[in-house]
Write a protein that holds these residues in place. Structure first.
Motif, short mmCIF file in Angstrom:
data_model
loop_
_atom_site.label_atom_id
_atom_site.label_comp_id
_atom_site.label_asym_id
_atom_site.label_seq_id
_atom_site.Cartn_x
_atom_site.Cartn_y
_atom_site.Cartn_z
N LYS A 81 -10.12 32.83 -4.88
CA LYS A 81 -9.65 32.40 -3.65
C LYS A 81 -9.84 30.91 -3.71
CE LYS A 81 -10.44 36.86 -1.31
NZ LYS A 81 -10.91 37.51 -0.17
N PRO A 82 -8.76 30.10 -4.19
CA PRO A 82 -9.04 28.78 -4.19
C PRO A 82 -8.94 27.99 -3.04
CG PRO A 82 -6.86 29.44 -5.29
CD PRO A 82 -7.64 30.70 -4.74
N ASP A 83 -8.66 28.76 -1.57
CA ASP A 83 -8.61 28.00 -0.50
C ASP A 83 -9.89 28.14 0.08
OD1 ASP A 83 -8.25 30.61 -0.20
OD2 ASP A 83 -7.45 30.66 1.53
N VAL A 84 -10.93 28.79 -0.25
CA VAL A 84 -12.24 28.89 0.26
C VAL A 84 -13.24 27.81 -0.19
CG1 VAL A 84 -14.06 30.50 0.37
CG2 VAL A 84 -11.94 31.66 0.21
N LEU A 85 -14.06 27.10 0.96
CA LEU A 85 -14.87 26.39 0.95
C LEU A 85 -16.16 26.74 1.56
CD1 LEU A 85 -15.84 23.38 0.14
CD2 LEU A 85 -14.96 22.77 2.28
N GLY A 86 -17.29 27.09 0.85
CA GLY A 86 -18.42 27.28 1.37
C GLY A 86 -18.96 28.90 1.09
N ARG A 87 -19.64 29.57 1.90
CA ARG A 87 -20.20 30.92 1.94
C ARG A 87 -19.85 31.57 3.18
NH1 ARG A 87 -25.00 29.09 2.86
NH2 ARG A 87 -24.50 27.11 2.71
N ASN A 88 -19.26 33.13 2.88
CA ASN A 88 -18.85 33.96 3.89
C ASN A 88 -19.40 35.35 3.64
OD1 ASN A 88 -17.95 35.50 5.95
ND2 ASN A 88 -15.77 34.51 5.93
N GLU A 89 -20.36 35.81 3.80
CA GLU A 89 -20.88 37.16 3.62
C GLU A 89 -19.82 38.27 3.74
OE1 GLU A 89 -25.05 38.92 3.08
OE2 GLU A 89 -24.31 38.53 5.19
N ALA A 90 -18.91 37.98 4.78
CA ALA A 90 -18.03 38.99 5.42
C ALA A 90 -16.69 39.01 4.50
CB ALA A 90 -17.49 38.76 6.74
N ALA A 91 -16.55 38.06 3.70
CA ALA A 91 -15.47 37.89 2.57
C ALA A 91 -16.09 37.20 1.30
CB ALA A 91 -14.29 36.90 3.30
N PRO A 92 -16.70 37.94 0.53
CA PRO A 92 -17.28 37.58 -0.69
C PRO A 92 -16.59 37.14 -1.69
CG PRO A 92 -17.65 39.72 -0.29
CD PRO A 92 -17.04 39.34 0.62
#
Length: 587
Positions: A467-478
């Motif tokens: 998911k190249p648009d993701v920055l950081g961390r999100n446990e709900a959307a790993p």
């Protein structure tokens, strides 16, 4: 009453007078924040919050204009006195005054304070403080009464009150379900302004100190491990645990990343055991380390409160323990980390910034590390907790490590807007490589019988596939980059000879760092009734277990990491996206 509100003899509002009054009150919070901005030490939020909070002091001079000079003198003197700590702290450290500094202030005795002043005092500080006070006095001379009609004065004072505290309070209380959460976030917003730094800092200091003392008391009541046996009993040795921060192993050239982000560890490759299939259970520091450092895991998350920590384990085995941290210490979020550190015999707290988004380099750990290595204790256990590659990445490395600035080695999916952040993360990994390699080299040169293990608390997604648009961390959307962590072991020749073990069969085993304490005990030669060999990554009795990730307080949300779509190797993605870069790489 006539002295309270008087009618202005002028026509219209004295905007210049209002401006001078605001500038005077802002000065005592704003100068330090302005220096922070000019030096690029931290983000803009502190400057903005101090600017808004300073409007509060306009209220009394608007309501009592005939007493403006006296009120400004009294308020200004108090603000000046309260601001000297933050101003002086920036002059010495180039950092923002924080709650952690408040903690150190109140924990220090008179002798420690005197030693501190002697150590850091420099001749240029006197003229700097004198100039700071003189500028405040000159601004006070510009302050003059601002006469408004009674309704006008009340309206203007209401606006100043709303801008300074009303709007921030309403915004925070509306964003949170509980009153306490809203209040905590509101105080955090005004903490950058004088005198709230001291007031809020002291309040939080008392609260966190109480919480920590409760946790330490609970830890002290935990029974020791049963039937502890040490294969190295009576032998001198130094064991080091280096905890990284937010570092995704897939962005390390040591793990095959095409950019040379770990040149120093690459050069040490023949001395390292590099494990390439380790994941973290949680993508957040506190939650991950509660499991990494204790017998807690995803199925028993509460055990960090009722079982010994790795610090307890090593103290019971006869090691003198040290904790060197470049992480923030006394904040509400980090009380648990400070509690772990306070379990050690000696602590070194290096990061006293108010927020993580500030320049703080991990090279600072090298001096206290050298000091601990020189300690005469025959058996030492040292924890070094790095700030690693924590966001904001551009604050994690000095200018000479800004090596990646273009698209060379960057996947084609990274946009022009994303490129600076993508590059700054790789530069942070590069500097992290230097720090970890330096720790290994310093240990190698100082201690003949020694071991060092480096792992990161969690990873970080920085515009990575899938998911190249993701920055950081999100446990709900790993995604996989949030969980894939480096896990590296270095042994001195003497320690390796004593173990006489071949780890080659274990390097690719699927493993969750939630069971880390069993691996550490195995590597350290420790056995006890609570030890479970099948949970040790390097044990012959190792048995693969589900790599559970997610929030254990919601058991139904737990999933096996193997079910997450894996990230394709970066080299492969570059070749697929950019044939020209593939050809260049081949050359």
């Amino acid at each position: 009453m006539s002295a309270v509100l008087q009618t202005s003899p002028r026509k219209g509002v004295d905007w210049a007078g209002l401006g001078w009054a605001f500038l005077f009150f802002w000065y005592f919070s704003g100068v330090t924040q302005l220096l922070i901005q000019l030096t690029g030490t931290a983000g803009f939020s502190g400057f903005r919050q101090a600017l808004l909070a300073s409007a509060l002091w306009l209220v009394p001079v608007l309501l009592w204009p005939a007493r403006t000079r006296q009120l400004a003198a009294v308020i200004g003197t108090l603000l000046w006195l309260c601001s000297l700590g933050s101003f002086g702290y920036f002059l010495v450290y180039g950092q923002e005054f924080s709650q952690s500094v408040i903690f150190i202030m109140f924990e220090s005795n008179i002798n420690e304070s005197r030693e501190y002043l002697i150590q850091y005092f420099a001749w240029w500080m006197l003229p700097a403080f004198a100039a700071y006070g003189l500028c405040g006095w000159l601004l006070w001379r510009k302050v003059r009464p601002i006469y408004l009609s009674r309704p006008g004065a009340l309206f203007a004072a209401a606006i100043a009150l709303f801008v300074s505290v009303g709007y921030p309070a309403l915004r925070q209380f509306s964003k949170h379900d509980s009153w306490q959460a809203g209040f905590d976030n509101f105080t955090q917003r005004i903490e950058t302004a004088t005198p709230w730094q001291l007031a809020v800092g002291y309040k939080n200091y008392r609260e966190q100190l109480t919480n920590m003392q409760v946790l330490l008391a609970e830890n002290a009541s935990i029974p020791p491990l049963a039937n502890l046996q040490d294969a190295h009993a009576g032998q001198p040795g130094t064991l080091v645990l280096v905890i990284g921060e937010s570092t995704n192993r897939q962005r390390m050239s040591l793990y095959g990343y095409p950019r040379e982000t770990t040149p120093e560890l690459d050069a040490l490759r023949d001395q390292l055991q590099v494990f390439d299939n380790v994941v973290t259970p949680r993508p957040y520091t506190i939650e991950a380390l509660q499991q990494v450092l204790t017998f807690a895991d995803q199925e028993h998350p509460e055990r960090y409160l009722t079982t010994p920590s790795v610090i307890n384990l090593m103290k019971q085995a006869g090691y003198k323990t040290y904790w060197i941290t470049n992480q923030q210490t006394m904040t509400k979020r980090n009380t648990m980390l400070t509690t772990f550190s306070e379990q050690a015999d000696e602590q070194f707290y290096l990061n006293n910034n108010r927020e993580q988004n500030a320049r703080q380099y991990d090279g600072d750990v090298l001096a206290p590390f050298a000091k601990v290595l020189a300690d005469g204790a025959p058996r030492k256990f040292i924890v070094v907790h790095l700030l690693g590659t924590h966001m904001s990445y551009q604050y994690r490395y000095p200018a000479e490590y800004e090596r990646f600035t273009d698209r060379s080695g960057v996947p084609g999916n990274v946009s022009d807007d994303q490129l600076p952040t993508y590059n700054s993360y790789d530069n942070a990994v590069l500097y992290n490589d230097h720090v970890v390699a330096s720790l290994i080299k310093d240990l190698s040169g100082a201690q003949a019988n020694s071991m060092l293990l480096y792992l990161s608390d969690h990873g970080e997604a920085v515009f990575d596939a899938p998911k190249p648009d993701v920055l950081g961390r999100n446990e709900a959307a790993p995604t996989s980059p949030m969980y894939t962590v480096p896990f590296i072991v270095w042994n001195s020749p003497q320690w390796q000879a004593q173990q006489a073990r071949d780890f080659s069969a274990a390097l690719s085993r699927p493993y969750s760092s939630s069971h880390f304490i069993h691996t550490w005990a195995d590597l350290a030669g420790l056995r006890f009734d609570e030890y479970e060999a099948h949970k040790s990554l390097v044990s012959q009795n190792f048995r693969p277990l589900p790599l559970l990730i997610g929030n254990p307080e919601k058991p139904k949300s737990l999933i096996d990491f193997s079910l997450i779509k894996p990230q394709a190797p970066v080299a492969q993605r570059i070749a697929q996206k950019d044939p020209e870069q593939r050809a260049t790489k081949a050359l």
